[in-house]
Design a protein around this motif. Structure first.
Motif, short mmCIF file in Angstrom:
data_model
loop_
_atom_site.label_atom_id
_atom_site.label_comp_id
_atom_site.label_asym_id
_atom_site.label_seq_id
_atom_site.Cartn_x
_atom_site.Cartn_y
_atom_site.Cartn_z
N ARG A 55 46.60 8.64 -14.27
CA ARG A 55 46.12 9.08 -15.93
C ARG A 55 45.58 10.58 -15.75
N PHE A 56 45.27 11.03 -17.14
CA PHE A 56 44.99 12.53 -17.22
C PHE A 56 43.45 12.41 -16.74
N VAL A 57 43.05 13.27 -16.13
CA VAL A 57 41.69 13.79 -15.66
C VAL A 57 41.26 15.10 -16.07
N THR A 58 40.54 15.46 -17.12
CA THR A 58 40.06 16.50 -17.41
C THR A 58 39.40 17.51 -16.28
N SER A 59 39.75 18.77 -16.26
CA SER A 59 39.37 19.72 -15.23
C SER A 59 37.78 19.98 -15.45
N TYR A 60 37.50 19.61 -16.60
CA TYR A 60 35.99 20.15 -16.81
C TYR A 60 34.96 19.22 -16.11
N ARG A 72 30.82 28.68 -7.01
CA ARG A 72 31.42 29.60 -8.16
C ARG A 72 32.81 29.62 -8.12
N GLU A 73 33.59 29.79 -7.13
CA GLU A 73 35.03 30.06 -7.35
C GLU A 73 35.47 28.93 -7.78
N GLN A 74 35.53 27.66 -7.15
CA GLN A 74 36.02 26.32 -7.72
C GLN A 74 35.73 26.12 -9.08
N THR A 75 34.42 26.39 -9.33
CA THR A 75 33.86 26.09 -10.76
C THR A 75 34.60 26.94 -11.68
N LEU A 76 34.73 28.18 -11.41
CA LEU A 76 35.67 28.88 -12.46
C LEU A 76 37.24 28.57 -12.64
N VAL A 77 37.87 28.08 -11.26
CA VAL A 77 39.24 27.60 -11.13
C VAL A 77 39.19 26.44 -11.97
N TRP A 78 38.50 25.58 -12.02
CA TRP A 78 38.54 24.23 -12.76
C TRP A 78 38.26 24.42 -14.09
N LEU A 79 37.26 25.42 -14.54
CA LEU A 79 37.07 25.81 -15.84
C LEU A 79 38.33 26.39 -16.56
N ARG A 80 38.93 27.31 -15.70
CA ARG A 80 40.17 27.98 -16.40
C ARG A 80 41.36 26.85 -16.51
N ASN A 81 41.42 25.87 -15.69
CA ASN A 81 42.33 24.76 -15.86
C ASN A 81 42.00 24.01 -17.27
N ALA A 82 40.63 23.87 -17.36
CA ALA A 82 40.18 23.24 -18.69
C ALA A 82 40.70 23.65 -19.84
N VAL A 83 40.49 25.24 -19.84
CA VAL A 83 40.86 26.10 -20.90
C VAL A 83 42.33 26.02 -21.23
N GLU A 84 43.21 25.82 -20.13
CA GLU A 84 44.46 25.89 -20.33
C GLU A 84 45.09 24.32 -20.75
N GLU A 85 44.15 23.47 -20.35
CA GLU A 85 44.70 21.94 -20.58
C GLU A 85 44.11 21.74 -22.11
N ARG A 86 43.34 22.65 -22.69
CA ARG A 86 42.87 22.49 -24.10
C ARG A 86 41.74 21.47 -23.92
N SER A 87 40.91 21.33 -23.00
CA SER A 87 40.19 20.18 -22.78
C SER A 87 39.01 20.24 -23.91
N HIS A 88 38.67 19.17 -24.75
CA HIS A 88 37.58 19.39 -25.64
C HIS A 88 36.43 19.52 -25.10
N ARG A 103 26.98 31.48 -15.37
CA ARG A 103 27.02 32.07 -16.77
C ARG A 103 27.37 33.26 -17.04
N MET A 104 26.79 34.09 -15.98
CA MET A 104 26.58 35.55 -16.13
C MET A 104 27.98 36.12 -15.43
N ASP A 105 28.83 35.59 -15.07
CA ASP A 105 30.00 35.89 -14.36
C ASP A 105 30.66 36.13 -15.53
N SER A 106 31.55 37.39 -15.29
CA SER A 106 32.38 37.89 -16.44
C SER A 106 33.61 37.02 -16.71
N ARG A 107 34.03 36.37 -15.44
CA ARG A 107 35.29 35.65 -15.86
C ARG A 107 34.83 34.23 -16.42
N PHE A 108 33.64 33.76 -16.53
CA PHE A 108 32.99 32.82 -17.20
C PHE A 108 32.95 33.10 -18.62
N GLN A 109 32.33 34.28 -18.90
CA GLN A 109 32.22 34.76 -20.20
C GLN A 109 33.49 34.89 -20.93
#
Length: 119
Positions: A55-60, A72-88, A103-109
């Protein structure tokens, strides 16, 4: 509040009815990781991967566990995936204190700007 033993105990008490609920698994993994129990956090990541086979598992959720592991790197990878999958769940990204370490990482921002383009 910093009481890892109590936090994990409370989560374990709720485990039976919530065993396969993704937000529970992610929260449990995050708390375990934040408390220094990377083995339990890894098991929770594996549980999410196993669920994802059927089943679907959210990247969030994965991002939360990696945030607890202070990866940090894996956190940002999975957050990017969450954005791409339009996770609510991404609506919480600006406020969720579990992401304070990135939070202060420019990629997160940039991810937050993509979710909230008007502010």
């Amino acid at each position: 509040m910093g009481d890892c033993t109590k936090a994990l105990s409370e989560l374990e008490a709720a485990a039976t009815p919530l065993r396969d609920w993704q937000p529970f698994i992610a929260a449990h993994g995050h708390v375990a990781a934040s408390c220094g129990d990377s083995e339990t956090a890894s098991k929770d990541l594996h549980r999410l991967e196993t669920l994802a086979e059927n089943r679907f598992v959210t990247s969030y959720g994965r991002a939360l566990i990696y945030a607890g592991l202070n990866d940090r790197e894996q956190t940002l990878v999975w957050l990017r995936n969450a954005v791409e999958e339009r996770s609510h769940w991404m609506v919480w990204s600006r406020l969720d204190p579990r992401f304070n370490r990135v939070r202060m990482d420019s990629r997160f921002q940039e991810l937050v700007r993509q979710v909230f383009p008007d502010g």
